[in-house]
Design an enzyme around this catalytic site. Structure first.
Site, PDB file in Angstrom:
ATOM      1  N   ASP A 157       0.797  -1.234   0.000  1.00 36.88           N
ATOM      2  CA  ASP A 157       0.000   0.000   0.000  1.00 36.88           C
ATOM      3  C   ASP A 157       0.828   1.281   0.000  1.00 36.88           C
ATOM      4  O   ASP A 157       0.502   2.241   0.727  1.00 36.88           O
ATOM      5  CB  ASP A 157      -0.943   0.014   1.202  1.00 36.88           C
ATOM      6  N   LYS A 162      -6.242  -5.008  -3.451  1.00 39.42           N
ATOM      7  CA  LYS A 162      -6.782  -5.745  -2.300  1.00 39.42           C
ATOM      8  C   LYS A 162      -7.896  -4.939  -1.655  1.00 39.42           C
ATOM      9  O   LYS A 162      -7.788  -3.729  -1.477  1.00 39.42           O
ATOM     10  CB  LYS A 162      -5.691  -6.099  -1.291  1.00 39.42           C
ATOM     11  N   CYS A 169      -2.039  -2.996   7.647  1.00 37.54           N
ATOM     12  CA  CYS A 169      -2.000  -3.905   6.501  1.00 37.54           C
ATOM     13  C   CYS A 169      -0.736  -4.753   6.430  1.00 37.54           C
ATOM     14  O   CYS A 169      -0.794  -5.904   5.984  1.00 37.54           O
ATOM     15  CB  CYS A 169      -2.173  -3.105   5.218  1.00 37.54           C
TER      16      CYS A 169
END
Length: 250
Positions: free
Chosen positions: A44, A153, A186
């Site tokens: 990310d 995702k 995450c």
């Protein structure tokens, strides 16, 4: 600050890989791996999480210290590519109508800070973490190259409802080296899920950043090295794969 003990025990998946093996200095012990069976996971690294004006910044989180993290991840990616290690980028988000986020009668629509932020500021709807928007894009400094894999995702974990597990198995990969943001959300979620699926997870501490106070980073790193995996640094990763930078050549 990394505190790696030298001359420590080396954790190995299988003794017969010793001919191709690289050894990564890490906590709680060094870990052996082969580049062909390893992936570098970039979690990310989007404007949403790493840039001023992105989602985390707008939600009140401090993103002022992400520049060194981006620089360190850039080095780790270069080292991985040079060693033949597969690089996998994740992007978290949905379509601009948030249909992919699911219905409202679920905890993931009520609790996440990103959706709370949009409810408080409806003018941000369709902009935060929306595919095709600047917020969703990877930061300029960290762009995929041919041969890299980019996976969307929908949730914190990169294993949930994605192709990650099947791709890793098809490539024969069982060691995962983690970088990205946020360590305590995450990154840790993906590493934990990988641990449950029998992957060896290593986080490069100086190539990650937390969402929240510094204690969130420390707690996540403690959890990983104590219960779920290993902790190392970018310089030790470069040393392990034989990648020379100005820092580790000095």
């Amino acid at each position: 600050m990394m505190n790696i003990v030298e001359n420590q025990t080396v954790v190995r998946r299988a003794p017969d890989n010793a001919g191709e093996e690289r050894v990564l200095a890490a906590r709680p012990e060094a870990i052996g791996f082969t580049p062909q069976q390893t992936a570098l996971i970039v979690v990310d690294m989007q404007n949403a999480y790493a840039s001023q004006g992105g989602y985390l910044d707008l939600a009140g989180f401090d993103v002022s210290a992400t520049a060194p993290v981006i620089a360190n991840i850039k080095v780790a990616i270069a080292a991985a590519r040079a060693a033949g290690i597969k690089v996998i980028f994740f992007q978290n988000g949905w379509d601009n109508q948030y249909v992919e986020a699911g219905g409202r009668a679920r905890p993931t629509s009520i609790n996440p800070m990103r959706l709370k932020t949009m409810r408080k500021r409806p003018e941000l709807m369709g902009k935060l973490l929306a595919k095709g928007d600047w917020d969703y894009d990877l930061v300029d400094e960290l762009q995929p190259q041919p041969g890299d894999i980019v996976l969307p995702k929908p949730r914190y974990s990169g294993f949930f409802n994605t192709q990650l597990d099947s791709l890793l198995r098809s490539y024969g990969i069982h060691h995962l080296v983690f970088t990205g943001i946020a360590t305590n959300v995450c990154v840790e979620s993906t590493l934990r899920d990988g641990f449950f699926l029998e992957y060896f997870g290593v986080v490069l501490e100086d190539a990650t950043h937390q969402a929240g106070p510094e204690f969130a980073q420390k707690a996540a790193i403690y959890n990983i090295e104590t219960f779920f995996g290993w902790v190392s640094s970018v310089s030790h990763f470069c040393d392990a794969v034989g990648y020379k930078t100005e820092q580790n050549a000095a």
